[in-house]
Scaffold this motif. Structure first.
Motif, PDB file in Angstrom:
ATOM      1  N   VAL A  53       1.009  -1.281  -0.056  1.00 17.08           N
ATOM      2  CA  VAL A  53       0.126  -0.081   0.154  1.00 17.08           C
ATOM      3  C   VAL A  53       0.780   1.293  -0.098  1.00 17.08           C
ATOM      4  CG1 VAL A  53      -1.779   1.285   1.392  1.00 17.08           C
ATOM      5  CG2 VAL A  53      -1.899  -1.072   1.138  1.00 17.08           C
ATOM      6  N   LEU A  54       2.005   1.210   0.737  1.00 16.81           N
ATOM      7  CA  LEU A  54       2.758   2.417   0.906  1.00 16.81           C
ATOM      8  C   LEU A  54       3.587   2.867  -0.060  1.00 16.81           C
ATOM      9  CD1 LEU A  54       3.799   1.914   4.582  1.00 16.81           C
ATOM     10  CD2 LEU A  54       1.811   3.163   3.549  1.00 16.81           C
ATOM     11  N   LEU A  55       2.995   3.248  -1.370  1.00 16.82           N
ATOM     12  CA  LEU A  55       3.742   3.722  -2.544  1.00 16.82           C
ATOM     13  C   LEU A  55       3.371   5.094  -2.965  1.00 16.82           C
ATOM     14  CD1 LEU A  55       2.426   0.431  -4.628  1.00 16.82           C
ATOM     15  CD2 LEU A  55       4.608   0.749  -3.596  1.00 16.82           C
ATOM     16  N   ALA A  56       4.410   5.459  -3.701  1.00 15.67           N
ATOM     17  CA  ALA A  56       4.147   6.906  -3.933  1.00 15.67           C
ATOM     18  C   ALA A  56       3.442   7.063  -5.213  1.00 15.67           C
ATOM     19  CB  ALA A  56       5.798   7.712  -4.548  1.00 15.67           C
ATOM     20  N   LEU A  57       2.776   8.250  -5.462  1.00 18.49           N
ATOM     21  CA  LEU A  57       2.029   8.511  -6.473  1.00 18.49           C
ATOM     22  C   LEU A  57       0.744   7.800  -6.614  1.00 18.49           C
ATOM     23  CD1 LEU A  57       4.627   8.967  -9.373  1.00 18.49           C
ATOM     24  CD2 LEU A  57       3.604  10.708  -7.975  1.00 18.49           C
ATOM     25  N   GLN A  58       0.289   7.258  -5.257  1.00 17.06           N
ATOM     26  CA  GLN A  58      -0.952   6.564  -5.344  1.00 17.06           C
ATOM     27  C   GLN A  58      -1.981   7.386  -4.178  1.00 17.06           C
ATOM     28  OE1 GLN A  58      -1.993   3.514  -7.275  1.00 17.06           O
ATOM     29  NE2 GLN A  58      -0.451   4.534  -8.223  1.00 17.06           N
ATOM     30  N   PRO A  59      -3.262   7.195  -4.497  1.00 21.51           N
ATOM     31  CA  PRO A  59      -3.880   8.018  -3.476  1.00 21.51           C
ATOM     32  C   PRO A  59      -4.393   6.995  -2.302  1.00 21.51           C
ATOM     33  CG  PRO A  59      -5.283   7.522  -5.558  1.00 21.51           C
ATOM     34  CD  PRO A  59      -3.910   7.184  -5.840  1.00 21.51           C
ATOM     35  N   LEU A  60      -4.138   7.601  -0.965  1.00 23.08           N
ATOM     36  CA  LEU A  60      -4.282   6.657  -0.116  1.00 23.08           C
ATOM     37  C   LEU A  60      -5.270   7.244   1.034  1.00 23.08           C
ATOM     38  CD1 LEU A  60      -0.626   5.658   0.878  1.00 23.08           C
ATOM     39  CD2 LEU A  60      -2.395   4.370  -0.298  1.00 23.08           C
ATOM     40  N   HIS A  86      -6.449   5.130 -10.151  1.00 23.46           N
ATOM     41  CA  HIS A  86      -5.454   4.976 -11.186  1.00 23.46           C
ATOM     42  C   HIS A  86      -4.498   4.261 -10.984  1.00 23.46           C
ATOM     43  CE1 HIS A  86      -2.366   7.603  -9.251  1.00 23.46           C
ATOM     44  NE2 HIS A  86      -3.728   8.402  -8.728  1.00 23.46           N
ATOM     45  N   VAL A  87      -3.579   3.924 -12.118  1.00 21.60           N
ATOM     46  CA  VAL A  87      -2.629   2.918 -11.847  1.00 21.60           C
ATOM     47  C   VAL A  87      -1.353   3.844 -11.755  1.00 21.60           C
ATOM     48  CG1 VAL A  87      -3.517   1.204 -13.309  1.00 21.60           C
ATOM     49  CG2 VAL A  87      -2.198   3.002 -14.434  1.00 21.60           C
ATOM     50  N   MET A  88      -0.226   3.165 -11.315  1.00 21.38           N
ATOM     51  CA  MET A  88       0.929   4.044 -11.111  1.00 21.38           C
ATOM     52  C   MET A  88       1.740   4.835 -12.541  1.00 21.38           C
ATOM     53  SD  MET A  88       3.459   4.673  -8.885  1.00 21.38           S
ATOM     54  CE  MET A  88       3.440   3.452  -7.588  1.00 21.38           C
ATOM     55  N   PRO A  89       1.881   5.936 -12.555  1.00 16.18           N
ATOM     56  CA  PRO A  89       2.437   6.420 -13.827  1.00 16.18           C
ATOM     57  C   PRO A  89       3.851   5.849 -14.106  1.00 16.18           C
ATOM     58  CG  PRO A  89       2.016   8.036 -12.078  1.00 16.18           C
ATOM     59  CD  PRO A  89       1.746   6.799 -11.464  1.00 16.18           C
ATOM     60  N   SER A  90       4.180   5.794 -15.299  1.00 19.89           N
ATOM     61  CA  SER A  90       5.448   4.770 -15.883  1.00 19.89           C
ATOM     62  C   SER A  90       6.188   6.069 -16.911  1.00 19.89           C
ATOM     63  CB  SER A  90       4.998   3.820 -16.648  1.00 19.89           C
ATOM     64  OG  SER A  90       4.510   4.072 -17.868  1.00 19.89           O
ATOM     65  N   GLY A  91       7.574   5.654 -16.993  1.00 18.85           N
ATOM     66  CA  GLY A  91       8.351   6.294 -17.731  1.00 18.85           C
ATOM     67  C   GLY A  91       8.566   7.919 -17.550  1.00 18.85           C
ATOM     68  N   ASP A  92       8.502   8.813 -18.510  1.00 20.59           N
ATOM     69  CA  ASP A  92       8.905  10.069 -18.222  1.00 20.59           C
ATOM     70  C   ASP A  92       7.699  10.625 -17.004  1.00 20.59           C
ATOM     71  OD1 ASP A  92      10.812  10.344 -20.060  1.00 20.59           O
ATOM     72  OD2 ASP A  92       9.733  11.272 -21.488  1.00 20.59           O
ATOM     73  N   ALA A 122      -3.398  15.933  -6.500  1.00 23.60           N
ATOM     74  CA  ALA A 122      -4.029  14.684  -6.882  1.00 23.60           C
ATOM     75  C   ALA A 122      -4.659  14.724  -8.304  1.00 23.60           C
ATOM     76  CB  ALA A 122      -5.405  14.544  -6.017  1.00 23.60           C
ATOM     77  N   GLY A 123      -4.857  15.873  -8.930  1.00 18.44           N
ATOM     78  CA  GLY A 123      -5.512  15.786 -10.123  1.00 18.44           C
ATOM     79  C   GLY A 123      -4.342  15.713 -11.017  1.00 18.44           C
ATOM     80  N   VAL A 124      -3.134  16.293 -10.781  1.00 18.48           N
ATOM     81  CA  VAL A 124      -1.964  16.186 -11.702  1.00 18.48           C
ATOM     82  C   VAL A 124      -1.516  14.646 -11.552  1.00 18.48           C
ATOM     83  CG1 VAL A 124       0.664  16.828 -11.734  1.00 18.48           C
ATOM     84  CG2 VAL A 124      -1.244  18.648 -11.438  1.00 18.48           C
ATOM     85  N   VAL A 125      -1.646  14.012 -10.629  1.00 15.54           N
ATOM     86  CA  VAL A 125      -1.166  12.630 -10.634  1.00 15.54           C
ATOM     87  C   VAL A 125      -1.948  11.794 -11.386  1.00 15.54           C
ATOM     88  CG1 VAL A 125      -0.687  10.665  -9.107  1.00 15.54           C
ATOM     89  CG2 VAL A 125       0.068  12.894  -8.452  1.00 15.54           C
ATOM     90  N   ARG A 126      -3.240  11.969 -11.546  1.00 17.58           N
ATOM     91  CA  ARG A 126      -4.273  11.308 -12.142  1.00 17.58           C
ATOM     92  C   ARG A 126      -3.872  11.632 -13.653  1.00 17.58           C
ATOM     93  NH1 ARG A 126      -7.887  13.126  -8.312  1.00 17.58           N
ATOM     94  NH2 ARG A 126      -8.841  14.895  -9.554  1.00 17.58           N
ATOM     95  N   VAL A 127      -3.579  12.708 -14.013  1.00 14.59           N
ATOM     96  CA  VAL A 127      -3.167  12.987 -15.563  1.00 14.59           C
ATOM     97  C   VAL A 127      -1.885  12.242 -15.811  1.00 14.59           C
ATOM     98  CG1 VAL A 127      -2.058  14.877 -17.111  1.00 14.59           C
ATOM     99  CG2 VAL A 127      -4.149  15.432 -15.590  1.00 14.59           C
ATOM    100  N   LEU A 128      -0.948  12.147 -14.968  1.00  8.19           N
ATOM    101  CA  LEU A 128       0.466  11.488 -15.284  1.00  8.19           C
ATOM    102  C   LEU A 128       0.231  10.015 -15.348  1.00  8.19           C
ATOM    103  CD1 LEU A 128       2.867  13.127 -12.656  1.00  8.19           C
ATOM    104  CD2 LEU A 128       2.682  13.807 -14.968  1.00  8.19           C
ATOM    105  N   ALA A 129      -0.611   9.403 -14.747  1.00 10.94           N
ATOM    106  CA  ALA A 129      -1.180   8.248 -14.956  1.00 10.94           C
ATOM    107  C   ALA A 129      -2.163   7.882 -15.964  1.00 10.94           C
ATOM    108  CB  ALA A 129      -1.893   7.770 -13.438  1.00 10.94           C
ATOM    109  N   SER A 130      -2.307   8.754 -16.636  1.00 14.14           N
ATOM    110  CA  SER A 130      -3.202   8.531 -17.918  1.00 14.14           C
ATOM    111  C   SER A 130      -2.704   8.437 -19.301  1.00 14.14           C
ATOM    112  CB  SER A 130      -4.483   9.588 -17.853  1.00 14.14           C
ATOM    113  OG  SER A 130      -3.862  10.997 -18.243  1.00 14.14           O
ATOM    114  N   GLU A 131      -3.348   8.616 -20.444  1.00 18.34           N
ATOM    115  CA  GLU A 131      -2.651   8.849 -21.623  1.00 18.34           C
ATOM    116  C   GLU A 131      -2.620  10.448 -21.854  1.00 18.34           C
ATOM    117  OE1 GLU A 131      -1.257   6.647 -23.761  1.00 18.34           O
ATOM    118  OE2 GLU A 131      -1.841   5.041 -22.626  1.00 18.34           O
TER     119      GLU A 131
END
Length: 257
Positions: A53-60, A86-92, A122-131
């Motif tokens: 559970v204790l992961l960065a860029l994940q809503p808790l 959302h899932v974990m962002p990847s790459g850039d 929180a909104g920016v993290v959702r964008v980073l995890a999206s296309e």
């Protein structure tokens, strides 16, 4: 000594480090209590419910106890659940998210509440995890602007800082770390027109600062965000102090490979 319990608090983990052989110290950005430090006892044990559970860029949603006055202390984590979404962002996008985490770590004081900034993050993290396509650059520049404005480190963008003279819409200006906004000189590479600075100023003064700023940046194509990048990066680093942001150094190292 009285103990207070904070329950089901929206949160993101910004950073974590070892506290003992089995436990972790977490730097956590919460919606209602700002940046707090929590000790997750036994979190490194194979049987711990915290491990996944204790992961960065994940809503808790976190629950923790606060002893005494509660200011500047390390509090005890009692529970943490993934809030989903959302899932974990990847790459850039992953590197960009870690960069934002480092900014919050370096610039936010402990236990200063910034609920609107939390919602923006929180909104920016959702964008980073999206296309997100080509939106990554304006996403990051918009967040930097909103963060600097939220904590009082961004000068007014509709006047020259030293003279408080209103900007000429057609003239070009540059944002410098120690002097604020000034008229561009011959050797300045990164500049924006007065009308662009005025548009950003207006966007940052509205109700939804982030969305308005993002729309301003994308409305003029990629060049505006690109010209803004070195100016904001210099201002951010100035206020973060030394050493250089580790995520920025990592990005530079990867680009040089």
């Amino acid at each position: 000594m009285a103990t207070k319990r904070i329950s089901d608090e929206p949160a993101f983990i910004l950073h974590q480090y070892d506290w003992s052989e089995s436990s972790l110290i977490l730097e956590v950005f919460t919606r209602h209590h700002g940046r707090v430090a929590l000790v997750a006892k036994g979190a490194k044990k194979p049987t711990s419910n915290f491990r996944s559970v204790l992961l960065a860029l994940q809503p808790l949603r976190v629950t923790y106890s606060v002893s005494g006055e509660g200011h500047g202390d390390i509090h005890a984590l009692r529970g943490a659940e993934w809030a989903g979404g959302h899932v974990m962002p990847s790459g850039d996008a992953l590197l960009s998210g870690l960069y934002l985490n480092e900014l919050l770590m370096r610039l936010l004081a402990r236990e200063d509440t910034h609920a609107p900034l939390f919602d923006t993050y929180a909104g920016v993290v959702r964008v980073l995890a999206s296309e997100h396509g080509d939106a990554l650059e304006p996403v990051l520049r918009s967040f930097e602007l909103v963060l600097l404005r939220e904590i009082g480190l961004l000068p007014d963008l509709h006047v020259e800082t030293n003279t408080l003279t209103a900007l000429d819409a057609e003239r070009r200006y540059t944002l410098v770390a120690e002097g604020g906004l000034r008229a561009a000189a011959a050797g300045d590479r990164a500049t924006l027109t007065g009308s662009h600075w005025q548009s950003l100023h207006a966007a940052l003064g509205g109700e939804d600062r982030y969305l308005a700023t993002f729309r301003t940046l994308v409305g003029d194509g990629a060049q505006l965000a690109s010209d803004l990048k070195p100016q904001l990066r210099a201002l951010v680093q100035y206020h973060c102090g030394s050493p250089m942001l580790r995520t920025r150094q990592l990005m530079m190292d990867l680009q040089s490979l």
